[in-house]
Design a protein around this motif. Structure first.
Motif, PDB file in Angstrom:
ATOM      1  N   UNK A 229      33.423  39.709  48.195  1.00 37.35           N
ATOM      2  CA  UNK A 229      32.384  39.238  47.276  1.00 37.35           C
ATOM      3  C   UNK A 229      31.694  40.413  46.605  1.00 37.35           C
ATOM      4  N   UNK A 230      31.393  41.453  47.387  1.00 37.94           N
ATOM      5  CA  UNK A 230      30.742  42.627  46.808  1.00 37.94           C
ATOM      6  C   UNK A 230      31.648  43.318  45.793  1.00 37.94           C
ATOM      7  N   UNK A 231      32.918  43.482  46.132  1.00 46.45           N
ATOM      8  CA  UNK A 231      33.842  44.148  45.226  1.00 46.45           C
ATOM      9  C   UNK A 231      34.009  43.356  43.934  1.00 46.45           C
ATOM     10  N   UNK A 232      34.083  42.046  44.048  1.00 50.32           N
ATOM     11  CA  UNK A 232      34.165  41.214  42.844  1.00 50.32           C
ATOM     12  C   UNK A 232      32.932  41.396  41.972  1.00 50.32           C
ATOM     13  N   UNK A 233      31.764  41.445  42.608  1.00 52.68           N
ATOM     14  CA  UNK A 233      30.502  41.549  41.867  1.00 52.68           C
ATOM     15  C   UNK A 233      30.302  42.930  41.256  1.00 52.68           C
ATOM     16  N   UNK A 239      39.321  39.179  43.686  1.00 52.37           N
ATOM     17  CA  UNK A 239      39.748  38.742  45.022  1.00 52.37           C
ATOM     18  C   UNK A 239      39.476  37.253  45.218  1.00 52.37           C
ATOM     19  N   UNK A 240      40.425  36.556  45.848  1.00 54.46           N
ATOM     20  CA  UNK A 240      40.205  35.193  46.328  1.00 54.46           C
ATOM     21  C   UNK A 240      39.960  35.282  47.835  1.00 54.46           C
ATOM     22  N   UNK A 241      38.786  34.899  48.242  1.00 52.40           N
ATOM     23  CA  UNK A 241      38.444  35.039  49.661  1.00 52.40           C
ATOM     24  C   UNK A 241      39.405  34.259  50.545  1.00 52.40           C
ATOM     25  N   UNK A 242      39.820  33.090  50.100  1.00 50.49           N
ATOM     26  CA  UNK A 242      40.706  32.253  50.926  1.00 50.49           C
ATOM     27  C   UNK A 242      42.122  32.821  51.026  1.00 50.49           C
ATOM     28  N   UNK A 243      42.429  33.848  50.229  1.00 50.18           N
ATOM     29  CA  UNK A 243      43.758  34.458  50.278  1.00 50.18           C
ATOM     30  C   UNK A 243      43.842  35.560  51.328  1.00 50.18           C
ATOM     31  N   UNK A 244      42.755  35.768  52.081  1.00 48.87           N
ATOM     32  CA  UNK A 244      42.724  36.768  53.138  1.00 48.87           C
ATOM     33  C   UNK A 244      42.143  36.159  54.404  1.00 48.87           C
ATOM     34  N   UNK A 245      42.617  36.635  55.526  1.00 51.50           N
ATOM     35  CA  UNK A 245      42.030  36.270  56.816  1.00 51.50           C
ATOM     36  C   UNK A 245      41.591  37.541  57.540  1.00 51.50           C
ATOM     37  N   UNK A 246      40.632  37.389  58.423  1.00 50.08           N
ATOM     38  CA  UNK A 246      40.076  38.531  59.153  1.00 50.08           C
ATOM     39  C   UNK A 246      40.764  38.687  60.501  1.00 50.08           C
ATOM     40  N   UNK A 265      49.345  36.113  51.401  1.00 51.11           N
ATOM     41  CA  UNK A 265      50.478  35.875  50.510  1.00 51.11           C
ATOM     42  C   UNK A 265      50.729  37.126  49.678  1.00 51.11           C
ATOM     43  N   UNK A 266      51.851  37.192  49.020  1.00 50.56           N
ATOM     44  CA  UNK A 266      52.097  38.218  48.013  1.00 50.56           C
ATOM     45  C   UNK A 266      51.152  37.938  46.847  1.00 50.56           C
ATOM     46  N   UNK A 267      50.379  38.951  46.463  1.00 52.16           N
ATOM     47  CA  UNK A 267      49.395  38.689  45.411  1.00 52.16           C
ATOM     48  C   UNK A 267      49.018  39.975  44.690  1.00 52.16           C
ATOM     49  N   UNK A 268      48.469  39.821  43.501  1.00 53.51           N
ATOM     50  CA  UNK A 268      47.925  40.929  42.745  1.00 53.51           C
ATOM     51  C   UNK A 268      46.434  40.692  42.529  1.00 53.51           C
ATOM     52  N   UNK A 269      45.663  41.784  42.632  1.00 53.54           N
ATOM     53  CA  UNK A 269      44.217  41.711  42.502  1.00 53.54           C
ATOM     54  C   UNK A 269      43.773  42.747  41.483  1.00 53.54           C
ATOM     55  N   UNK A 270      42.921  42.328  40.568  1.00 57.61           N
ATOM     56  CA  UNK A 270      42.302  43.265  39.638  1.00 57.61           C
ATOM     57  C   UNK A 270      41.032  43.835  40.268  1.00 57.61           C
TER      58      UNK A 270
END
Length: 328
Positions: A229-233, A239-246, A265-270
């Protein structure tokens, strides 16, 4: 007279702002995501929401470090104060400064200097302590102590012994090389003849450690996911939070717990003006927390110019408070 919470009118809180340069988050992100494995500085976790969540982590039943260290400081404060002697207590990374009270209560004619990079944390923490200890001179210094050449010139820091204080096992968040460099920095800042009281968490069973950093209530997971959330802001991330688990995993070969976000999943993030690829199952390490046996820690401290003088531990042997003196 000891520094007990005497009645009376509290002094005005004095704050010294050394205007620490803001970190270049964009450059740090580029450096961190270019590594294998990807890893970002742990302090990225501590925006306002992250700090709130960390306070909640410290209250979870699985995370015993804070309660254990606080109890140990309260129980051994008189013995610690006698071993420390007189001088100005200098706390590095004071934050909310909630662990120093037993020492201020036990020390004879104490003075206290709190160093922290966040003025938002520093001002209320110093104000609260000044109300609790109205006769104790207190100074807050907003700074990046890792970059200071020397402690600021101030009456509380002149002509008195410097008694360093670094609780919370925060040294564990640094890799061994960086931890050694930080101990050397403390050595330089505190000056000749100074002492350092430092809290160090010790190795435990895998089950206890992994539970401590992945509590059943899910607060640790929320803390890590708040990083996205911080990085997005702050850096226009996608980032989609639901695309990662802790996950939190004990790494015995490094004697540290490793906390990470795992791509689902395989994904790309800006992020930070670039596009980053995450493979399915790839980790983004959010922080590590090293655990040192007393022997291992004293060996590290010796390599940075310190030697052990005294050690206090809780009955279970989970955590140590080491009193260090300068070896030279």
């Amino acid at each position: 007279m000891r520094g007990g919470a005497a009645t009376g009118v509290a002094r005005a809180v004095e704050l010294l702002d050394l205007h620490p340069a803001p970190a270049d988050m964009r450059q740090l992100v580029i450096e961190g995501l270019s590594r294998t494995p990807k890893q970002l500085p742990a302090w990225f976790l501590y925006d306002a929401e992250g700090s709130r969540l960390f306070d909640l982590i410290c209250q979870q039943p699985e995370y015993t470090l804070t309660a254990t260290e606080t109890s140990l400081l309260e129980r051994e404060a008189t013995a610690i104060a006698a071993a420390l002697g007189s001088g100005t207590l200098v706390e590095f990374g004071a934050g909310s400064a909630r662990k120093v009270a037993p020492l201020l209560q036990a020390l004879s004619q104490p003075a206290y200097v709190a160093l922290d990079i966040s003025a938002d944390h520093l001002e209320p923490a110093c104000a609260r302590l000044q109300q609790q200890f109205p006769k104790v001179p207190i100074l807050g210094v907003c700074c990046d102590y890792s970059q200071l050449e020397q402690l600021p010139e101030h009456p509380l820091l002149s002509g008195k012994a410097h008694l360093g204080f670094f609780p919370g096992s925060s040294l564990g968040n640094f890799n061994p090389e960086a931890a050694r460099a930080l101990l050397r920095q403390f050595h330089k800042l505190l000056g000749p003849g100074s002492t350092l009281l430092i809290g160090i968490d010790q190795p435990k069973t895998r089950e206890r450690l992994e539970a401590a950093y992945n509590d059943a209530a899910g607060v640790s997971a929320a803390f890590a996911l708040n990083l996205l959330t911080r990085l997005n802001r702050d850096l226009a991330g996608s980032f989609e939070e639901t695309a990662f688990r802790y996950q939190a995993v004990w790494k015995p070969e490094h004697s540290h717990i490793e906390m990470a976000l795992v791509s689902q999943k395989q994904q790309q993030v800006k992020l930070a003006g670039q596009v980053w690829t995450f493979a399915e199952g790839e980790t983004l390490i959010t922080e590590t927390s090293a655990k040192y046996s007393p022997e291992a820690f004293l060996e590290l401290a010796a390599s940075a110019g310190w030697r052990g003088k005294r050690r206090w531990s809780d009955p279970a042997g989970d955590l140590s408070l080491h009193l260090l003196v300068q070896a030279d």
